[in-house]
Design a protein around this motif. Structure first.
Motif, PDB file in Angstrom:
ATOM      1  N   LEU A 205      -2.104   0.500  10.781  1.00  0.00           N
ATOM      2  CA  LEU A 205      -2.503  -0.917  10.271  1.00  0.00           C
ATOM      3  C   LEU A 205      -4.008  -1.163  11.171  1.00  0.00           C
ATOM      4  N   SER A 206      -3.587  -0.981  12.373  1.00  0.00           N
ATOM      5  CA  SER A 206      -4.772  -1.286  13.309  1.00  0.00           C
ATOM      6  C   SER A 206      -6.068  -0.479  13.025  1.00  0.00           C
ATOM      7  N   GLN A 207      -6.074   0.735  12.734  1.00  0.00           N
ATOM      8  CA  GLN A 207      -7.096   1.509  12.413  1.00  0.00           C
ATOM      9  C   GLN A 207      -7.538   1.071  11.134  1.00  0.00           C
ATOM     10  N   HIS A 208      -7.021   1.064  10.012  1.00  0.00           N
ATOM     11  CA  HIS A 208      -7.311   0.651   8.750  1.00  0.00           C
ATOM     12  C   HIS A 208      -7.900  -0.635   8.762  1.00  0.00           C
ATOM     13  N   LEU A 209      -7.433  -1.597   9.418  1.00  0.00           N
ATOM     14  CA  LEU A 209      -7.948  -2.765   9.551  1.00  0.00           C
ATOM     15  C   LEU A 209      -9.334  -2.820  10.145  1.00  0.00           C
ATOM     16  N   SER A 210      -9.357  -2.054  11.230  1.00  0.00           N
ATOM     17  CA  SER A 210     -10.939  -1.907  11.973  1.00  0.00           C
ATOM     18  C   SER A 210     -11.934  -1.541  11.152  1.00  0.00           C
ATOM     19  N   ARG A 211     -11.302  -0.406  10.275  1.00  0.00           N
ATOM     20  CA  ARG A 211     -12.469   0.120   9.079  1.00  0.00           C
ATOM     21  C   ARG A 211     -12.871  -0.945   8.306  1.00  0.00           C
ATOM     22  N   MET A 212     -11.664  -1.730   7.848  1.00  0.00           N
ATOM     23  CA  MET A 212     -12.223  -2.858   6.723  1.00  0.00           C
ATOM     24  C   MET A 212     -12.888  -4.040   7.470  1.00  0.00           C
ATOM     25  N   GLN A 213     -12.883  -4.242   8.757  1.00  0.00           N
ATOM     26  CA  GLN A 213     -13.413  -5.244   9.311  1.00  0.00           C
ATOM     27  C   GLN A 213     -14.934  -4.670   9.703  1.00  0.00           C
ATOM     28  N   THR A 214     -15.153  -3.434   9.814  1.00  0.00           N
ATOM     29  CA  THR A 214     -16.580  -2.923   9.934  1.00  0.00           C
ATOM     30  C   THR A 214     -17.228  -3.143   8.600  1.00  0.00           C
ATOM     31  N   ARG A 215     -16.415  -3.014   7.627  1.00  0.00           N
ATOM     32  CA  ARG A 215     -17.064  -3.192   6.177  1.00  0.00           C
ATOM     33  C   ARG A 215     -17.369  -4.473   5.581  1.00  0.00           C
ATOM     34  N   GLY A 216     -16.759  -5.556   6.522  1.00  0.00           N
ATOM     35  CA  GLY A 216     -16.989  -6.829   6.129  1.00  0.00           C
ATOM     36  C   GLY A 216     -15.902  -7.391   5.156  1.00  0.00           C
TER      37      GLY A 216
END
Length: 91
Positions: A56-67
């Motif tokens: 979850l943390s890794q996926h949310l980080s990627r989604m956060q980077t993409r805005g």
């Protein structure tokens, strides 16, 4: 079973081609869109998705980077975070 797999693969390809989203991205955004105020606590989120905390943390980080999502510190539990949809605006 083959038809279900083919349909799932077809939906995934269309989602990527039209929206640039993975199936996991869509799951995250769908849960957030249905949550009160489009916000979820990260621990509740992990349970809803049935994902490991690290995934979850890794996926949310990627989604956060993409805005796509934003993480904010949880006021109730300082160790946790609250996840919100950003509607594609940069964070």
């Amino acid at each position: 079973m083959t038809m279900q797999e083919d349909l799932s693969a077809f939906i995934e390809r269309r989602l990527r081609a039209r929206c640039g989203l993975s199936r996991a991205d869509y799951q995250v955004l769908a849960h957030l869109s249905e949550a009160p105020d489009s916000r979820l606590n990260s621990s509740e989120f992990g349970e809803l998705l049935d994902w490991e905390k690290s995934r979850l943390s890794q996926h949310l980080s990627r989604m956060q980077t993409r805005g796509l999502v934003k993480r904010e510190r949880c006021q109730i539990d300082q160790r946790g975070a609250v996840i919100t949809i950003t509607l594609g605006t940069a964070t």
